[in-house]
Scaffold this motif. Structure first.
Motif, PDB file in Angstrom:
ATOM      1  N   GLY A  27       0.021   4.566   1.258  1.00 41.98           N
ATOM      2  CA  GLY A  27      -0.562   5.670   2.034  1.00 41.98           C
ATOM      3  C   GLY A  27      -2.931   4.958   2.012  1.00 41.98           C
ATOM      4  N   ARG A  28      -3.094   5.605   1.420  1.00 41.21           N
ATOM      5  CA  ARG A  28      -4.855   4.954   1.591  1.00 41.21           C
ATOM      6  C   ARG A  28      -4.347   4.134   0.505  1.00 41.21           C
ATOM      7  NH1 ARG A  28      -8.839   9.246   2.587  1.00 41.21           N
ATOM      8  NH2 ARG A  28     -10.529   8.077   2.141  1.00 41.21           N
ATOM      9  N   THR A  29      -4.013   3.715  -0.432  1.00 41.73           N
ATOM     10  CA  THR A  29      -3.947   3.056  -1.955  1.00 41.73           C
ATOM     11  C   THR A  29      -3.737   2.317  -1.787  1.00 41.73           C
ATOM     12  OG1 THR A  29      -3.633   5.695  -3.235  1.00 41.73           O
ATOM     13  CG2 THR A  29      -3.293   3.736  -4.197  1.00 41.73           C
ATOM     14  N   GLN A  30      -4.380   0.642  -2.519  1.00 47.19           N
ATOM     15  CA  GLN A  30      -3.563  -0.684  -1.626  1.00 47.19           C
ATOM     16  C   GLN A  30      -2.828  -0.972  -3.209  1.00 47.19           C
ATOM     17  OE1 GLN A  30      -4.070  -2.235   0.631  1.00 47.19           O
ATOM     18  NE2 GLN A  30      -3.182  -3.347   0.496  1.00 47.19           N
ATOM     19  N   ALA A  67       0.815  -1.469   0.117  1.00 48.83           N
ATOM     20  CA  ALA A  67      -0.188   0.370  -0.478  1.00 48.83           C
ATOM     21  C   ALA A  67       0.617   1.132   0.168  1.00 48.83           C
ATOM     22  CB  ALA A  67      -0.623   0.135   0.980  1.00 48.83           C
ATOM     23  N   ASN A 118      -3.338  -6.588  -3.142  1.00 50.08           N
ATOM     24  CA  ASN A 118      -4.245  -6.642  -2.795  1.00 50.08           C
ATOM     25  C   ASN A 118      -4.640  -8.255  -2.340  1.00 50.08           C
ATOM     26  OD1 ASN A 118      -6.479  -6.345  -0.487  1.00 50.08           O
ATOM     27  ND2 ASN A 118      -7.587  -6.606  -2.106  1.00 50.08           N
ATOM     28  N   PRO A 128     -10.212   4.590  -4.261  1.00 47.93           N
ATOM     29  CA  PRO A 128     -10.497   4.015  -3.262  1.00 47.93           C
ATOM     30  C   PRO A 128     -11.500   4.542  -1.976  1.00 47.93           C
ATOM     31  CG  PRO A 128      -8.107   4.940  -3.315  1.00 47.93           C
ATOM     32  CD  PRO A 128      -9.035   5.860  -4.528  1.00 47.93           C
ATOM     33  N   ASP A 129     -11.957   5.365  -2.424  1.00 49.00           N
ATOM     34  CA  ASP A 129     -13.282   6.005  -1.486  1.00 49.00           C
ATOM     35  C   ASP A 129     -14.630   5.141  -2.156  1.00 49.00           C
ATOM     36  OD1 ASP A 129     -14.475   7.382  -3.922  1.00 49.00           O
ATOM     37  OD2 ASP A 129     -14.142   8.667  -3.240  1.00 49.00           O
TER      38      ASP A 129
END
Length: 318
Positions: A15-18, A13, A21, A300-301
């Protein structure tokens, strides 16, 4: 099968970006393995983890029997890497850059280097600052493929090459595997994989969604055709394997998609009508994903990202 590359549940990852996975990837010794997906799917991140340039956040990865992060120095002497976006030293000549890149892993095979320089039609005496994108790519290809190593990691290697040089590249890759080398070929061009790969893994949103031999994945492919004929195109939309037919008002021109297994029957049908022009284009991987996996990649959202059309190279016959 002896595995040169194996990842299990690989996670990375930013930050918030995976980016990755739970990626599971296996590459057998002596094969050309296609690592396929649209830009941003996680291909380059995977390769950078395998090179020891990025540290994984979770899961397991082995490369040539070692740990990509802990054993990076020793592993790099047994592999070659060709990136898709090449930046070179502007004051060096192309030949000097090739020798410098090759020397990073050991002695350079001068005969092999000179052979590839000639086959790729590269002028090694010019400064790198004068090279086009295609010629910068040739420098990286020659430096990488001239190496006598066990594993070749190729990340969009034909970016910027013209069709003639793409053919030369494919010939060299076949020569590498003929002498026992292993190739992981990252690409978003399905036709390139069809020409080279023994097996493919398709990545989307950081995980493998399809994998197997090209024959087993043939059900994914459709060809887009555009045709004009002497007589009206009656009965076209009722043929097996034909989808999304759009015709002109006089029904003497049409665009449609055909499943690979039914292409021969469609061509025979068109031949009876009288073909004036016929243009075919292979499907992009983005189209395959949208057709077989439901929707565009998510942000991501959780909201969908609008698909961006990409130009495709068409083949036309008259």
């Amino acid at each position: 099968m002896e595995h040169v590359i194996r990842t299990q549940g690989l996670v990375k990852a930013f930050g918030r970006t995976q980016a990755l996975n739970g990626l599971d990837l296996e590459v057998g010794r002596g094969e050309v393995h296609g690592f396929l997906g649209p830009n941003g799917a996680g291909k380059s991140t995977t390769i950078r983890v395998l090179l020891g340039l990025l540290r994984k956040d979770g899961g397991h990865a082995t490369l040539l029997g070692g740990d990509p992060w802990r054993d990076a120095v020793s592993l790099h002497r047994r592999l070659a890497y060709v990136p898709g976006d090449v930046q070179l030293w502007p004051n060096l000549s192309g030949g000097e850059a090739i020798d410098l890149l090759g020397a990073l892993r050991g002695p350079v095979d001068v005969g092999r280097r000179d052979e590839l320089v000639e086959r790729f039609q590269l002028d090694p005496t010019k400064r790198c600052s004068t090279y086009s994108k295609g010629n910068r790519q040739k420098v990286a290809i020659v430096a990488g493929l001239a190496s006598d190593v066990e594993l070749y990691l190729l990340d969009e290697p034909t970016s910027g090459l013209d069709p003639l040089m793409e053919t030369v590249f494919q010939e060299v890759v076949h020569e590498i595997t003929a002498r026992g080398g292993t190739v992981l070929l990252s690409s978003h061009i399905l036709t390139e994989a069809e020409a080279l790969c023994d097996r493919v893994s398709i990545i989307r949103d950081g995980r493998i969604v399809e994998q197997g031999t090209l024959a087993s994945l043939r059900h994914l492919t459709r060809t887009t055709l555009h045709v004009t004929t002497r007589h009206p195109l009656d009965g076209l939309d009722g043929l097996p394997g034909v989808h999304d037919v759009v015709t002109t008002h006089d029904r003497r021109a049409a665009g449609f998609e055909v499943e690979a297994d039914h292409l021969d029957g469609v061509v025979q049908h068109l031949g009876g009508i009288g073909v004036l022009t016929l243009t075919s284009a292979p499907p992009t991987l983005e189209e395959l994903f949208l057709r077989h996996y439901g929707s565009e990649p998510a942000r991501p959202d959780g909201t969908d990202v609008p698909a961006t059309p990409r130009p495709r190279r068409a083949r036309t016959s008259r």
